[in-house]
Design a protein around this motif. Structure first.
Motif, PDB file in Angstrom:
ATOM      1  N   ILE A 264       1.127  -1.141   0.389  1.00 46.93           N
ATOM      2  CA  ILE A 264      -0.343   0.036  -0.090  1.00 46.93           C
ATOM      3  C   ILE A 264       0.565   1.430  -0.130  1.00 46.93           C
ATOM      4  N   GLN A 265       2.286   1.183   0.938  1.00 44.26           N
ATOM      5  CA  GLN A 265       3.114   2.139   0.865  1.00 44.26           C
ATOM      6  C   GLN A 265       3.339   3.099  -0.423  1.00 44.26           C
ATOM      7  N   ARG A 266       4.189   1.830  -1.053  1.00 40.05           N
ATOM      8  CA  ARG A 266       4.755   1.992  -2.969  1.00 40.05           C
ATOM      9  C   ARG A 266       3.509   2.581  -3.962  1.00 40.05           C
ATOM     10  N   ILE A 267       2.452   1.717  -3.352  1.00 33.69           N
ATOM     11  CA  ILE A 267       1.027   2.536  -4.035  1.00 33.69           C
ATOM     12  C   ILE A 267       0.908   3.943  -4.234  1.00 33.69           C
ATOM     13  N   ILE A 268       1.033   4.354  -2.916  1.00 31.29           N
ATOM     14  CA  ILE A 268       0.617   5.656  -2.216  1.00 31.29           C
ATOM     15  C   ILE A 268       2.372   6.377  -2.838  1.00 31.29           C
ATOM     16  N   VAL A 269       3.414   5.791  -2.908  1.00 37.54           N
ATOM     17  CA  VAL A 269       4.082   6.664  -3.233  1.00 37.54           C
ATOM     18  C   VAL A 269       4.431   6.595  -4.634  1.00 37.54           C
ATOM     19  N   GLY A 270       3.720   6.079  -5.432  1.00 35.50           N
ATOM     20  CA  GLY A 270       3.911   5.977  -6.664  1.00 35.50           C
ATOM     21  C   GLY A 270       2.605   6.521  -7.611  1.00 35.50           C
ATOM     22  N   LEU A 271       1.942   6.883  -6.240  1.00 33.15           N
ATOM     23  CA  LEU A 271       0.287   8.252  -7.371  1.00 33.15           C
ATOM     24  C   LEU A 271       1.364   9.562  -7.121  1.00 33.15           C
ATOM     25  N   ILE A 272       2.176   9.531  -5.993  1.00 32.40           N
ATOM     26  CA  ILE A 272       2.077  10.931  -5.671  1.00 32.40           C
ATOM     27  C   ILE A 272       3.225  11.419  -7.260  1.00 32.40           C
ATOM     28  N   THR A 273       4.126  10.452  -6.912  1.00 29.93           N
ATOM     29  CA  THR A 273       5.795  10.306  -8.289  1.00 29.93           C
ATOM     30  C   THR A 273       4.830  10.994  -9.671  1.00 29.93           C
ATOM     31  N   ILE A 274       3.180  10.571  -9.768  1.00 27.45           N
ATOM     32  CA  ILE A 274       2.726  10.385 -11.392  1.00 27.45           C
ATOM     33  C   ILE A 274       1.537  12.013 -10.983  1.00 27.45           C
ATOM     34  N   TRP A 275       2.001  12.763 -10.076  1.00 22.22           N
ATOM     35  CA  TRP A 275       0.928  13.649  -9.901  1.00 22.22           C
ATOM     36  C   TRP A 275       0.099  14.950 -11.055  1.00 22.22           C
ATOM     37  N   PRO A 276       1.903  15.011 -11.587  1.00 23.53           N
ATOM     38  CA  PRO A 276       0.907  15.589 -13.111  1.00 23.53           C
ATOM     39  C   PRO A 276       0.259  15.099 -14.167  1.00 23.53           C
ATOM     40  N   LEU A 277       0.375  13.728 -13.849  1.00 20.60           N
ATOM     41  CA  LEU A 277      -0.537  12.746 -15.028  1.00 20.60           C
ATOM     42  C   LEU A 277      -1.704  13.042 -14.482  1.00 20.60           C
ATOM     43  N   VAL A 278      -1.951  12.719 -13.403  1.00 20.52           N
ATOM     44  CA  VAL A 278      -3.203  12.592 -12.068  1.00 20.52           C
ATOM     45  C   VAL A 278      -4.370  14.094 -12.341  1.00 20.52           C
ATOM     46  N   LEU A 279      -3.137  15.562 -12.426  1.00 22.06           N
ATOM     47  CA  LEU A 279      -4.138  15.830 -12.340  1.00 22.06           C
ATOM     48  C   LEU A 279      -4.352  17.436 -13.638  1.00 22.06           C
ATOM     49  N   ILE A 280      -3.611  16.607 -14.942  1.00 23.51           N
ATOM     50  CA  ILE A 280      -3.893  16.647 -16.610  1.00 23.51           C
ATOM     51  C   ILE A 280      -4.910  15.765 -16.396  1.00 23.51           C
ATOM     52  N   ALA A 281      -5.250  14.102 -16.273  1.00 21.07           N
ATOM     53  CA  ALA A 281      -6.184  13.070 -16.355  1.00 21.07           C
ATOM     54  C   ALA A 281      -7.390  14.100 -15.646  1.00 21.07           C
ATOM     55  N   LEU A 282      -7.809  14.458 -14.711  1.00 25.50           N
ATOM     56  CA  LEU A 282      -8.465  15.240 -13.674  1.00 25.50           C
ATOM     57  C   LEU A 282      -8.948  16.689 -14.204  1.00 25.50           C
ATOM     58  N   ALA A 283      -8.449  17.223 -15.377  1.00 21.98           N
ATOM     59  CA  ALA A 283      -8.533  18.767 -16.401  1.00 21.98           C
ATOM     60  C   ALA A 283      -9.060  18.318 -17.295  1.00 21.98           C
ATOM     61  N   LEU A 284      -8.711  17.057 -17.974  1.00 21.04           N
ATOM     62  CA  LEU A 284      -9.429  16.496 -19.422  1.00 21.04           C
ATOM     63  C   LEU A 284     -11.176  16.277 -19.632  1.00 21.04           C
ATOM     64  N   ILE A 285     -10.675  15.653 -17.934  1.00 20.76           N
ATOM     65  CA  ILE A 285     -12.434  15.174 -17.462  1.00 20.76           C
ATOM     66  C   ILE A 285     -13.364  15.582 -16.812  1.00 20.76           C
ATOM     67  N   TYR A 286     -12.609  17.207 -17.114  1.00 19.38           N
ATOM     68  CA  TYR A 286     -13.756  18.141 -16.056  1.00 19.38           C
ATOM     69  C   TYR A 286     -14.570  19.402 -17.581  1.00 19.38           C
ATOM     70  N   PHE A 287     -12.817  19.579 -18.326  1.00 12.37           N
ATOM     71  CA  PHE A 287     -13.432  20.013 -19.520  1.00 12.37           C
ATOM     72  C   PHE A 287     -14.219  19.262 -20.410  1.00 12.37           C
ATOM     73  N   LEU A 288     -14.302  17.024 -20.335  1.00  9.24           N
ATOM     74  CA  LEU A 288     -14.735  17.574 -21.872  1.00  9.24           C
ATOM     75  C   LEU A 288     -16.829  16.748 -21.171  1.00  9.24           C
ATOM     76  N   ARG A 289     -16.396  16.993 -19.426  1.00 10.09           N
ATOM     77  CA  ARG A 289     -18.339  17.005 -19.038  1.00 10.09           C
ATOM     78  C   ARG A 289     -18.100  18.021 -18.936  1.00 10.09           C
ATOM     79  N   LYS A 290     -18.005  19.229 -19.335  1.00 11.57           N
ATOM     80  CA  LYS A 290     -17.991  20.790 -19.313  1.00 11.57           C
ATOM     81  C   LYS A 290     -18.901  20.991 -20.452  1.00 11.57           C
ATOM     82  N   ARG A 291     -17.747  20.308 -21.486  1.00 11.00           N
ATOM     83  CA  ARG A 291     -18.592  20.803 -22.882  1.00 11.00           C
ATOM     84  C   ARG A 291     -19.604  19.873 -23.781  1.00 11.00           C
ATOM     85  N   LYS A 292     -19.405  18.667 -23.020  1.00 11.18           N
ATOM     86  CA  LYS A 292     -21.232  17.532 -22.715  1.00 11.18           C
ATOM     87  C   LYS A 292     -22.130  18.464 -22.149  1.00 11.18           C
TER      88      LYS A 292
END
Length: 303
Positions: A264-292
């Motif tokens: 579990i610790q490794r998974i959390i650390v891995g998610l923290i490491t790729i936070w820019p990708l997670v942020l971009i993915a959230l932004a894309l999801i928000y943009f697509l939902r708003k457009r819809k």
């Protein structure tokens, strides 16, 4: 005058005849000498081979032998041969004794004990050197240990001419050294002297090796046992030990819990490491939902 001439001629013929007879007697004596030498050798030779003890007048021989045989016990035979060589004034150059294992099986006799069964064949490759005059004695002693003789070869190489050539080369080197000493000292003289000294050293080395080969005969010996031997070795029953420690529930459960926590610790650390990708993915999801949602509102207004 004629009478005197005839008398001188008869005297000369008589002297020539006497000289021819003497010369014939000398030649016969030499041949008989060689014959006596050969017959003496034949009588004095050991029962192994006349080559081993061969002696010929005015001849020098470098003798070597090669023996391949089967014996009852390789180890005991090796000890016997080494002892015989030492007693004869020789020495062992090499002795490579080893066992070739053809099969190896383990049989359990109880929960704690087992028996290891090895089938093997022992052999030894030896090289010994013995005083040349003792070569026949050594071959006789070796022959006493055999069960079966596979092969045996004895070589007597005539090196008389080589010895004479070595002596002539030594004299030539000495003469060359004397001639060089008379030259005027310069670079060429130093080079010539160095080359001649090097050649002289090589000649001395060759002479020393030849003298050693004449003094000591080399014998190569290969011995093996005719049949396989069986070795029974008591060992621990490893299967029981493996089963005893193969599985421990409490330890494995504890180890699994700890491993899951670290996972579990490794998974959390891995998610923290790729936070820019997670942020971009959230932004894309928000943009697509708003457009819809925008398209949906436009459709409602048109209706």
């Amino acid at each position: 005058m004629k009478t005197t001439y005839r008398t001188l001629s008869l005297s000369a013929l008589l002297l020539l005849g006497i000289y021819s007879c003497k010369k014939g007697e000398v030649a016969s004596t030499e041949l008989q000498s060689y014959g006596i030498t050969d017959s003496t050798v034949a009588i004095a030779s050991d029962s192994i081979s006349s080559v081993a003890g061969m002696k010929v007048k005015d001849k020098q021989f470098v003798k070597t032998a090669d023996v391949n045989m089967e014996v009852q016990d390789v180890y005991n035979t090796t000890i016997s041969i080494e002892k015989s060589v030492q007693e004869l004034g020789g020495f062992v150059v090499k002795s490579n004794l080893h066992s070739n294992v053809t099969s190896e099986d383990t049989y359990n006799t109880s929960n704690e004990h087992a028996m290891l069964i090895k089938k093997y064949q022992t052999e030894n490759t030896m090289q010994v050197r013995v005083p040349t005059e003792k070569l026949a004695d050594l071959l006789t002693l070796i022959n006493n240990n055999k069960l079966f003789l596979n092969s045996r070869s004895i070589t007597a190489e005539d090196v008389t001419a080589n010895i004479k050539y070595s002596e002539l080369e030594g004299k030539r080197t000495q003469k060359t050294s004397e001639n060089i000493a008379q030259l005027k000292t310069n670079k060429d003289k130093v080079a010539l002297d160095d080359s001649n000294m090097s050649e002289g050293n090589l000649q001395k080395l060759s002479t020393m090796n030849m003298a050693d080969d004449l003094k000591y005969s080399t014998v190569d010996i290969y011995i093996k046992e005719p049949k396989f031997r069986i070795a029974e070795i008591a060992i621990t029953n490893t299967n029981t030990i493996d089963n005893k420690y193969k599985y421990n529930f409490i330890y494995d459960a504890k180890d699994g819990f700890v491993y899951g926590f670290y996972l579990i610790q490794r998974i959390i650390v891995g998610l923290i490491t790729i936070w820019p990708l997670v942020l971009i993915a959230l932004a894309l999801i928000y943009f697509l939902r708003k457009r819809k949602m925008t398209k949906s509102e436009q459709s409602n207004l048109k209706e």
